[in-house]
Design an enzyme around this catalytic site. Structure first.
Site, short mmCIF file in Angstrom:
data_model
loop_
_atom_site.label_atom_id
_atom_site.label_comp_id
_atom_site.label_asym_id
_atom_site.label_seq_id
_atom_site.Cartn_x
_atom_site.Cartn_y
_atom_site.Cartn_z
N ASP A 34 32.51 -2.04 36.93
CA ASP A 34 33.20 -3.33 36.84
C ASP A 34 34.22 -3.23 35.71
O ASP A 34 34.04 -2.44 34.78
CB ASP A 34 32.22 -4.48 36.57
CG ASP A 34 32.69 -5.78 37.22
OD1 ASP A 34 32.14 -6.18 38.25
OD2 ASP A 34 33.66 -6.38 36.67
N ASP A 60 38.19 0.03 35.76
CA ASP A 60 39.18 -0.79 36.45
C ASP A 60 39.63 0.03 37.66
O ASP A 60 40.19 1.13 37.48
CB ASP A 60 40.36 -1.08 35.51
CG ASP A 60 41.39 -1.98 36.15
OD1 ASP A 60 41.52 -1.97 37.39
OD2 ASP A 60 42.09 -2.69 35.41
N TYR A 152 46.32 -11.93 49.34
CA TYR A 152 44.89 -11.64 49.50
C TYR A 152 44.57 -11.22 50.94
O TYR A 152 43.93 -10.19 51.19
CB TYR A 152 44.08 -12.89 49.12
CG TYR A 152 42.58 -12.71 49.25
CD1 TYR A 152 41.85 -12.06 48.26
CD2 TYR A 152 41.90 -13.19 50.37
CE1 TYR A 152 40.47 -11.90 48.38
CE2 TYR A 152 40.52 -13.03 50.49
CZ TYR A 152 39.81 -12.39 49.49
OH TYR A 152 38.46 -12.21 49.60
P1 NAP Z 1 33.24 -12.10 42.09
O1 NAP Z 1 31.97 -12.75 41.74
O2 NAP Z 1 34.50 -12.50 41.39
O3 NAP Z 1 33.05 -10.52 41.96
C1 NAP Z 1 34.11 -9.60 41.96
C2 NAP Z 1 33.92 -8.62 40.82
O4 NAP Z 1 34.97 -7.64 40.90
C3 NAP Z 1 34.03 -9.29 39.44
O5 NAP Z 1 33.06 -8.80 38.57
C4 NAP Z 1 35.43 -8.87 39.01
O6 NAP Z 1 35.62 -8.85 37.62
C5 NAP Z 1 35.47 -7.47 39.58
N1 NAP Z 1 36.82 -6.93 39.56
C6 NAP Z 1 37.99 -7.59 39.77
N2 NAP Z 1 39.01 -6.77 39.60
C7 NAP Z 1 38.51 -5.55 39.29
C8 NAP Z 1 39.07 -4.29 39.00
N3 NAP Z 1 40.40 -4.12 38.96
N4 NAP Z 1 38.26 -3.25 38.74
C9 NAP Z 1 36.92 -3.42 38.73
N5 NAP Z 1 36.32 -4.59 38.98
C10 NAP Z 1 37.10 -5.65 39.26
O7 NAP Z 1 33.56 -12.32 43.63
P2 NAP Z 1 32.65 -12.15 44.96
O8 NAP Z 1 32.77 -13.39 45.71
O9 NAP Z 1 31.35 -11.55 44.68
O10 NAP Z 1 33.58 -11.10 45.71
C11 NAP Z 1 33.18 -9.77 46.02
C12 NAP Z 1 34.08 -9.27 47.13
O11 NAP Z 1 33.86 -10.08 48.30
C13 NAP Z 1 35.58 -9.40 46.81
O12 NAP Z 1 36.25 -8.25 47.26
C14 NAP Z 1 36.00 -10.63 47.58
O13 NAP Z 1 37.36 -10.59 47.91
C15 NAP Z 1 35.10 -10.53 48.80
N6 NAP Z 1 34.91 -11.81 49.51
C16 NAP Z 1 34.17 -12.83 48.96
C17 NAP Z 1 33.99 -14.00 49.68
C18 NAP Z 1 33.15 -15.14 49.18
O14 NAP Z 1 32.99 -16.12 49.92
N7 NAP Z 1 32.62 -15.09 47.97
C19 NAP Z 1 34.59 -14.14 50.94
C20 NAP Z 1 35.35 -13.12 51.44
C21 NAP Z 1 35.50 -11.95 50.73
P3 NAP Z 1 36.29 -10.17 36.94
O15 NAP Z 1 35.26 -11.25 37.05
O16 NAP Z 1 36.57 -9.70 35.56
O17 NAP Z 1 37.53 -10.47 37.74
#
Ligand code: NAP
Length: 247
Positions: A34, A60, A152
């Site tokens: 992360d 990153d 996105y």
């Molecule tokens: P989340 O809780 O924000 O988790 C994403 C993680 O990725 C966070 O810890 C974030 O760190 C980290 N991250 C961001 N940029 C990064 C980088 N450059 N290098 C390394 N780590 C990085 O979101 P989530 O909902 O669990 O999402 C997980 C995945 O599912 C994502 O790809 C998202 O697009 C996808 N998704 C989620 C949903 C939903 O309903 N939740 C729906 C469709 C798709 P920071 O917090 O510091 O940014």
């Protein structure tokens, strides 16, 4: 069979964290990547407290040199990674005509180029092992579209295409590559979107056929199946986890 090693990017939060926990509970050694190193270490420590084996590393995914170095470090600490889950991702909102070049590049860099970099970093090792599993977390928005999310949705659509290409290129090498496009999963990302007034949780539950919000563990369950031994004939596939909202 000795325990396998997995890398989960974005593994310190939300869906990635649930996947890290689930894989560890299934006996996989887990490297949590992360960009927040302290959060990655915390997630790994929680897994170890529950009896699993995990390490947390600040990575990153937009920094290719850092990705390569971290993959090598995982090899030293846990053994060569043969499972990769790309869950790191960011969102961005705004009308398409107002999306700046910088914002567009940033979203593509994390969600698409970062995913590709991690795949490139681990695939040679998987080929040498004759076994590998990659699961790319895309988004149900690639099927539905989502107004105000051009960068996105474009980035996640790229992830879907990338998944299909890699699946074909590595199918004969024992490596499967699939994508899970989640929809409406309760995570910090979704809660941020809701608190920013861009999503009404109650209204969305109403629109979801199964009648509830999805949990990160729902995605983790599908992921655990895809990275397992029994899923060797499943590759290049799109496995939706969305409560029946989208295919
Ligand atoms: P989340 O809780 O924000 O988790 C994403 C993680 O990725 C966070 O810890 C974030 O760190 C980290 N991250 C961001 N940029 C990064 C980088 N450059 N290098 C390394 N780590 C990085 O979101 P989530 O909902 O669990 O999402 C997980 C995945 O599912 C994502 O790809 C998202 O697009 C996808 N998704 C989620 C949903 C939903 O309903 N939740 C729906 C469709 C798709 P920071 O917090 O510091 O940014």
């Amino acid at each position: 069979m000795s325990a396998r090693t997995a890398i989960v990017t974005g593994g310190a939060s939300g869906i990635g964290e649930a996947i890290s926990r689930r894989l560890a509970a299934d006996g996989v050694l887990v490297a949590v990547f992360d960009r927040d190193g302290a959060a990655a270490e915390e997630a790994a420590a929680a897994i170890e407290k529950d009896g699993g084996r995990a390490v947390g590393l600040a990575v990153d995914v937009t920094d290719r040199a850092a990705v390569d170095a971290a993959v090598a470090r995982v090899g030293e600490l846990l053994g060569r990674p043969v499972i990769l889950v790309n869950s790191a991702g960011i969102t961005a909102f705004g009308p398409s005509l107002e999306v700046s070049a910088e914002l567009w590049d940033r979203v593509l860099a994390v969600n698409l180029t970062g995913t590709f970099a991690c795949c490139q970093a681990v695939l040679p090792g998987m080929v040498e092992e004759g076994w590998g599993r990659i699961v790319n977390i895309s988004s149900s928005s690639v099927h539905s579209g989502s107004p105000g999310m051009a960068a996105y949705v474009a980035s996640k659509s790229g992830v879907l295409g990338l998944t299909k290409v890699l699946a074909l290129e590595f199918a004969k090498k024992g490596v499967t590559v699939n994508t899970i496009p989640p929809g409406f999963i309760d995570s910090p990302m979704l809660r941020d979107t809701a608190s920013g007034g861009r999503l009404d949780v109650a209204q969305q539950i109403e629109r979801t056929p199964v009648g509830r919000i999805g949990l990160p563990e729902d995605v983790a369950a599908a992921c655990a199946f895809l990275v397992g031994e029994e899923a060797s004939y499943i590759t290049g596939q799109v496995i939706g986890v969305n409560g029946g909202r989208n295919t």
